[in-house]
Design a protein around this motif. Structure first.
Motif, short mmCIF file in Angstrom:
data_model
loop_
_atom_site.label_atom_id
_atom_site.label_comp_id
_atom_site.label_asym_id
_atom_site.label_seq_id
_atom_site.Cartn_x
_atom_site.Cartn_y
_atom_site.Cartn_z
N THR A 197 -8.67 -0.95 -9.17
CA THR A 197 -7.27 -1.32 -9.04
C THR A 197 -6.54 -1.10 -10.36
O THR A 197 -7.00 -1.57 -11.41
N ASP A 223 -4.35 0.49 -5.49
CA ASP A 223 -5.69 -0.01 -5.18
C ASP A 223 -6.52 1.15 -4.65
O ASP A 223 -6.32 1.61 -3.52
N SER A 276 -9.58 1.23 -3.73
CA SER A 276 -10.50 0.90 -2.63
C SER A 276 -9.85 1.06 -1.26
O SER A 276 -10.49 1.48 -0.30
N SER A 277 -8.56 0.75 -1.18
CA SER A 277 -7.84 0.86 0.10
C SER A 277 -6.86 2.00 0.13
O SER A 277 -6.25 2.29 1.17
N ASP A 278 -6.67 2.67 -1.04
CA ASP A 278 -5.69 3.74 -1.19
C ASP A 278 -4.29 3.24 -0.81
O ASP A 278 -3.53 3.93 -0.14
N MET A 279 -3.95 2.03 -1.26
CA MET A 279 -2.63 1.46 -1.01
C MET A 279 -1.90 1.26 -2.33
O MET A 279 -2.52 1.17 -3.39
N LYS A 331 -1.03 -7.30 0.86
CA LYS A 331 -1.59 -6.47 1.93
C LYS A 331 -0.62 -6.26 3.08
O LYS A 331 -0.64 -5.21 3.73
#
Length: 253
Positions: free
Chosen positions: A144, A208, A210-213, A240
């Motif tokens: 992140t 992030d 890990s979530s590609d957000m 989120k």
């Protein structure tokens, strides 16, 4: 006689200087103090001056002046860092991590390669994004990133960089703080990914891996407390359900 003694002294001094080109760490306390002395340090855990990698590390240290380099030949100290053979290790505070280059496993070990090893892994409390640093950033176990988008040369650039650098230690192991210079053309893709342009800066975002957000802090004054709360909101899971940055024009947190 005096001339001979003087010349002998000069030669001895020259060799002494060469032998002590890098600080020696003779116990764990000294190693810990050295590691704590800077954001990024390198220690050559090597048996001695004749070890493969010693001369190469000395040469590399002369070229990477921003990173302190030392030598440790005491194997009892090696064990404290889970090392059993000659290893060149970089320690960094930003993600509480050590990267090990085992000498025996290196296909080629020269000064250029060591400079590259140090430079790629030189992650600091706030690291400026470029093609070299990107490798270390994305290889880190911390996925992140808190991103500061700012244009170099502006008043905000230096002020915000120092402001976030002071905040970064609070989030060691949770975020990597990254500076993206919007004045560099090659960084336009990163800005576009967040739906912003150079003229919109400075801005702060979170990516992030890990979530590609991704999310952007709302337009306005960038304060230490505001960035701290932004990071904590992510850690609490409150971002989120928030619309991502770049999802549509002018998307905000």
């Amino acid at each position: 006689m005096l001339i001979t003694l003087f010349l002998t002294f000069l030669v001895s001094s020259a060799f002494a200087k060469k032998d002590t080109a890098l600080p020696r760490l003779n116990d764990t306390k000294a190693a810990e103090a050295f590691i704590d002395s800077a954001e990024v340090v390198v220690i050559g855990f090597l048996e001695g001056e004749e070890s493969h990698g010693y001369k190469e590390l000395v040469a590399a240290a002369e070229r990477v002046e921003s990173v302190p380099v030392a030598i440790c030949t005491v194997k009892e100290v090696w064990a404290d860092y889970k090392l059993s053979s000659d290893t060149i290790t970089i320690f960094r505070k930003a993600d509480n991590h050590q990267d090990n280059l085992v000498v025996a496993d290196a296909k080629k070990l020269d000064a250029d390669g060591l400079v590259n090893f140090i430079t790629v892994n030189e992650i600091r409390y706030i690291t400026e994004y470029n093609q070299v640093s990107a490798v270390g950033l994305f290889n880190s176990e911390v996925k992140t990133h808190l991103l500061l988008f700012a244009n170099r040369g502006t008043k905000e650039f230096t002020e915000l960089k120092e402001q976030l650098r002071a905040l970064a230690p609070e989030f060691t192991g949770k975020f990597l703080f990254v500076l993206i210079n919007g004045a560099v053309k090659s960084n336009s893709r990163s800005l576009g990914y967040f739906g912003i342009k150079s003229q919109d800066l400075p801005r702060v975002g979170i990516y992030d891996g890990s979530s590609d957000m991704k999310w952007l802090l709302p337009v306005g004054e960038i304060s230490t407390e505001g960035v701290r709360e932004f990071c904590q909101s992510f850690l609490r899971g409150e971002l989120k359900d928030v619309k991502q940055a770049g999802a549509e024009p002018k998307t905000e947190l």
